[in-house]
Write a protein that holds these residues in place. Sequence first.
Motif, PDB file in Angstrom:
ATOM      1  N   ILE A   9       0.491  -1.426  -0.100  1.00  0.00           N
ATOM      2  CA  ILE A   9       0.031   0.114  -0.121  1.00  0.00           C
ATOM      3  C   ILE A   9       0.616   0.916   0.088  1.00  0.00           C
ATOM      4  O   ILE A   9       0.251   2.427  -1.049  1.00  0.00           O
ATOM      5  CB  ILE A   9      -0.684  -0.268   0.953  1.00  0.00           C
ATOM      6  N   ARG A  10       1.583   0.640   0.403  1.00  0.00           N
ATOM      7  CA  ARG A  10       2.894   2.384   0.084  1.00  0.00           C
ATOM      8  C   ARG A  10       3.747   2.767  -0.308  1.00  0.00           C
ATOM      9  O   ARG A  10       3.553   3.508  -1.245  1.00  0.00           O
ATOM     10  CB  ARG A  10       3.571   2.021   1.922  1.00  0.00           C
ATOM     11  N   LEU A  11       3.859   1.183  -1.107  1.00  0.00           N
ATOM     12  CA  LEU A  11       3.688   1.484  -2.480  1.00  0.00           C
ATOM     13  C   LEU A  11       3.243   2.213  -3.622  1.00  0.00           C
ATOM     14  O   LEU A  11       3.690   3.403  -4.164  1.00  0.00           O
ATOM     15  CB  LEU A  11       5.048   0.639  -3.174  1.00  0.00           C
ATOM     16  N   ILE A  12       1.923   2.168  -3.393  1.00  0.00           N
ATOM     17  CA  ILE A  12       1.025   3.404  -4.415  1.00  0.00           C
ATOM     18  C   ILE A  12       1.113   4.491  -3.798  1.00  0.00           C
ATOM     19  O   ILE A  12       0.500   5.051  -4.781  1.00  0.00           O
ATOM     20  CB  ILE A  12      -0.006   1.985  -4.020  1.00  0.00           C
ATOM     21  N   LEU A  13       0.971   4.815  -2.397  1.00  0.00           N
ATOM     22  CA  LEU A  13       1.011   6.188  -1.917  1.00  0.00           C
ATOM     23  C   LEU A  13       2.659   6.664  -3.000  1.00  0.00           C
ATOM     24  O   LEU A  13       2.299   8.376  -2.513  1.00  0.00           O
ATOM     25  CB  LEU A  13       0.450   6.429  -1.101  1.00  0.00           C
ATOM     26  N   GLY A  14       3.014   6.157  -2.877  1.00  0.00           N
ATOM     27  CA  GLY A  14       4.721   6.421  -3.147  1.00  0.00           C
ATOM     28  C   GLY A  14       5.384   6.925  -2.124  1.00  0.00           C
ATOM     29  O   GLY A  14       6.378   8.215  -2.339  1.00  0.00           O
ATOM     30  N   LEU A  15       5.102   6.261  -0.970  1.00  0.00           N
ATOM     31  CA  LEU A  15       5.521   6.845   0.248  1.00  0.00           C
ATOM     32  C   LEU A  15       6.845   6.049   0.397  1.00  0.00           C
ATOM     33  O   LEU A  15       7.727   5.727   1.536  1.00  0.00           O
ATOM     34  CB  LEU A  15       4.652   6.234   1.513  1.00  0.00           C
ATOM     35  N   LEU A  16       6.511   4.875  -0.269  1.00  0.00           N
ATOM     36  CA  LEU A  16       8.052   4.028  -0.595  1.00  0.00           C
ATOM     37  C   LEU A  16       8.064   3.732  -2.484  1.00  0.00           C
ATOM     38  O   LEU A  16       7.475   3.653  -2.998  1.00  0.00           O
ATOM     39  CB  LEU A  16       8.025   2.881  -0.274  1.00  0.00           C
ATOM     40  N   LYS A  17       9.384   4.109  -2.201  1.00  0.00           N
ATOM     41  CA  LYS A  17       9.283   3.011  -3.874  1.00  0.00           C
ATOM     42  C   LYS A  17      10.260   1.801  -4.495  1.00  0.00           C
ATOM     43  O   LYS A  17      11.434   1.500  -3.262  1.00  0.00           O
ATOM     44  CB  LYS A  17      10.604   4.329  -4.532  1.00  0.00           C
ATOM     45  N   PRO A  18      10.336   0.935  -5.011  1.00  0.00           N
ATOM     46  CA  PRO A  18      10.522  -0.180  -5.079  1.00  0.00           C
ATOM     47  C   PRO A  18      12.112  -0.299  -6.005  1.00  0.00           C
ATOM     48  O   PRO A  18      12.005   0.432  -6.415  1.00  0.00           O
ATOM     49  CB  PRO A  18       9.513  -0.759  -6.150  1.00  0.00           C
ATOM     50  N   ASP A  19      12.329  -1.036  -5.640  1.00  0.00           N
ATOM     51  CA  ASP A  19      13.993  -1.016  -6.073  1.00  0.00           C
ATOM     52  C   ASP A  19      14.260  -1.795  -7.472  1.00  0.00           C
ATOM     53  O   ASP A  19      14.918  -1.027  -8.327  1.00  0.00           O
ATOM     54  CB  ASP A  19      14.657  -2.954  -5.123  1.00  0.00           C
ATOM     55  N   SER A  20      13.126  -2.427  -8.337  1.00  0.00           N
ATOM     56  CA  SER A  20      12.548  -2.487  -9.599  1.00  0.00           C
ATOM     57  C   SER A  20      11.331  -2.654  -9.527  1.00  0.00           C
ATOM     58  O   SER A  20      10.883  -3.336  -8.901  1.00  0.00           O
ATOM     59  CB  SER A  20      13.849  -3.785 -10.267  1.00  0.00           C
ATOM     60  N   GLY A  21      10.669  -2.846 -11.080  1.00  0.00           N
ATOM     61  CA  GLY A  21       9.905  -2.958 -10.571  1.00  0.00           C
ATOM     62  C   GLY A  21       9.366  -1.754 -11.316  1.00  0.00           C
ATOM     63  O   GLY A  21       9.817  -1.002 -11.400  1.00  0.00           O
ATOM     64  N   GLN A  22       7.589  -1.924 -12.216  1.00  0.00           N
ATOM     65  CA  GLN A  22       6.376  -0.954 -11.778  1.00  0.00           C
ATOM     66  C   GLN A  22       5.356  -0.730 -11.645  1.00  0.00           C
ATOM     67  O   GLN A  22       4.466  -1.421 -10.822  1.00  0.00           O
ATOM     68  CB  GLN A  22       5.869  -0.466 -13.438  1.00  0.00           C
ATOM     69  N   ILE A  23       4.881   0.059 -11.209  1.00  0.00           N
ATOM     70  CA  ILE A  23       3.744   0.675 -10.722  1.00  0.00           C
ATOM     71  C   ILE A  23       2.125   1.601 -11.166  1.00  0.00           C
ATOM     72  O   ILE A  23       3.688   2.346 -11.474  1.00  0.00           O
ATOM     73  CB  ILE A  23       3.795   0.880  -8.711  1.00  0.00           C
ATOM     74  N   LEU A  24       1.410   0.901 -11.588  1.00  0.00           N
ATOM     75  CA  LEU A  24       0.857   2.286 -13.015  1.00  0.00           C
ATOM     76  C   LEU A  24      -0.232   1.741 -11.581  1.00  0.00           C
ATOM     77  O   LEU A  24      -1.408   1.536 -11.163  1.00  0.00           O
ATOM     78  CB  LEU A  24       0.796   1.471 -13.640  1.00  0.00           C
ATOM     79  N   ILE A  25      -1.120   3.985 -12.203  1.00  0.00           N
ATOM     80  CA  ILE A  25      -1.970   4.216 -11.581  1.00  0.00           C
ATOM     81  C   ILE A  25      -3.008   4.572 -12.699  1.00  0.00           C
ATOM     82  O   ILE A  25      -2.476   5.729 -13.086  1.00  0.00           O
ATOM     83  CB  ILE A  25      -1.977   5.071  -9.841  1.00  0.00           C
ATOM     84  N   ASP A  26      -4.245   4.067 -12.639  1.00  0.00           N
ATOM     85  CA  ASP A  26      -5.188   4.498 -13.818  1.00  0.00           C
ATOM     86  C   ASP A  26      -4.005   4.310 -14.609  1.00  0.00           C
ATOM     87  O   ASP A  26      -3.926   5.190 -16.257  1.00  0.00           O
ATOM     88  CB  ASP A  26      -5.577   5.843 -14.422  1.00  0.00           C
ATOM     89  N   GLY A  27      -3.264   3.663 -15.600  1.00  0.00           N
ATOM     90  CA  GLY A  27      -2.394   3.477 -16.937  1.00  0.00           C
ATOM     91  C   GLY A  27      -1.073   3.966 -16.584  1.00  0.00           C
ATOM     92  O   GLY A  27      -0.442   4.651 -17.632  1.00  0.00           O
ATOM     93  N   GLU A  28      -1.147   5.094 -15.626  1.00  0.00           N
ATOM     94  CA  GLU A  28       0.240   5.999 -15.169  1.00  0.00           C
ATOM     95  C   GLU A  28       1.211   5.365 -14.478  1.00  0.00           C
ATOM     96  O   GLU A  28       1.024   5.305 -13.633  1.00  0.00           O
ATOM     97  CB  GLU A  28       0.166   6.969 -14.485  1.00  0.00           C
TER      98      GLU A  28
END
Lengths: 301, 256
Positions: free
Chosen positions: A81-100
Amino acid sequence: MFSQPTEDAANTAEVTEEELAPTDLEDAVDEPERVVPAIEFRDVHLSFEDNKILDGISFTVRRGETKVILGRSGGGKSTTIRLILGLLKPDSGQILIDGEDITEYSEIEMMTVRAKIGMVFQEGALFDSLSVYDNVAYRLHEQGVAESEVETEVRRMLKFVDLEDAIDKMPAELSGGMRRRVGIARALVGDPQIVLFDEPTAGLDPPTARTICELAIKLRDLEDVSSIFVTHEMKNLEYLSSEYATVDENGEVVFEMEGEKICLINTEIVMLKEGKIIFTGKDEEFAATDDPYILKFVRGK
Amino acid sequence: MNLLKKFLFELQEITNLIIFAFLGLFKSPRYLKEIIRQMDLIGVGSLPIVLLTGFFTGGVLILQTYPTLVHYGAQAEAGRAVATSLIRELGPVLSALMVSGRIGSAISAELGAMVVSQQIDAMRALGTDPNRKLVAPRIIALILMLPLLTVAADVFGLLGGGIVAKNLYGLDYNLFITSVRNGITTEDILGGIIKPLFFGLIIGSVSCYKGLSTTDGTVGVGRSTTSAVVLSSIVVIIFDFFLSRAIQSIFDIKPI
């Protein structure tokens, strides 16, 4: 939108063509399910020093869908959940919100994304120094909305969580369940299309926990909100995956059991184990699984 | 190597904190109300302890130096001795240390508790940058209030010195005041006001950084509070030396 729930808002799994981003349309021909999801994780990895928290997580939350993320404490649920809000950043991979793709977004760019998302924190995370009114009004005050408008909105939200009487109280005067509900009201200001629940029922008595689940069901079925519901309580899963909200002839919201009816309750389960997804699917599939880890999780032994 | 890495990392983070806090000032919403609230808490709130510190420091300076001055037959210069040491050095440094104890600890404990109870995350999730809402008002309030507190401490120090000189050593008030006026220069006063500007920046940024980087729950809050006070006090004292040297050369202050 909260004021006029409509009956046909329930079960909104179908996505119209307009909702497809143009770039994704070509792919969509081969993969009909690939409409622009509200949230998408693509092979996300995250570790703190030597400790792997998430190890290649991929899943999507479609529009109007609730994803229940199950897993043991420390299994990476809240981190997701924290990754979705950008409170944390992943080491690799992608997170998309509404395709963004928000993976590389800076803190300032994230602010516009966060405006679309409501977040309900574990213990409510209310601002101690502000009253219930100011807590719920926080986002509007920050945007400089006129006070008369703010008050209408705050009262509407507090009505939604059934806490209008607590409007002038300070967070310290509230019970645990009330704090969570104020947290929900605060998260819902501005009618976000994505709502994230981080163990919203932890430590609450069963009736209060049920109330919180009902709020989540109402959001899913009547407001077409996409949500992630992180929990480790099986009772929550039962409510979310077997009941739906609808409006009766008197205009009252009622909760009905799915029972034997053929009905697409828009909830899926994601089970995490040591940073990996070991199960994704509907509750019926979840109940039928013979994975020893899941069985132990469900039965507790 | 690890220690050096940690030091450089913290330095970078604190610098970033200051830069983001100040860049945020040029965008709306501006948190003017919050700045004024912090100025009240920091400035008015710290006034009693700073005045007491100043008063007794001035007093003890006279108490200790007067006998020596008598030995050299220079008791008429007692005011000058108190004034230069107070205004150049003790006023700014002692005020900064008192404020770092009182305000530095409060800032890092408050921010630390907010981190631990996820209030900072909630703030970010609601679209507010904590650097602008929490950090900037505190740093600005400290930068504005610390020089004022220092001046107040200086005045009370001179008052304390005068009272001790009169009552314990029978030195005439007029003589004391004349010697104070002869002893201090505009450069001294300017130097004594420039220093606390930097000290305010140091205390604010270190305490905010320590508070915001709290980990490990309530134990962590205690730890970050301690290190905020210790670190900001030490940095103030180290910085004081280099600032004094810089001010000496900028204003071309020669030995008296």
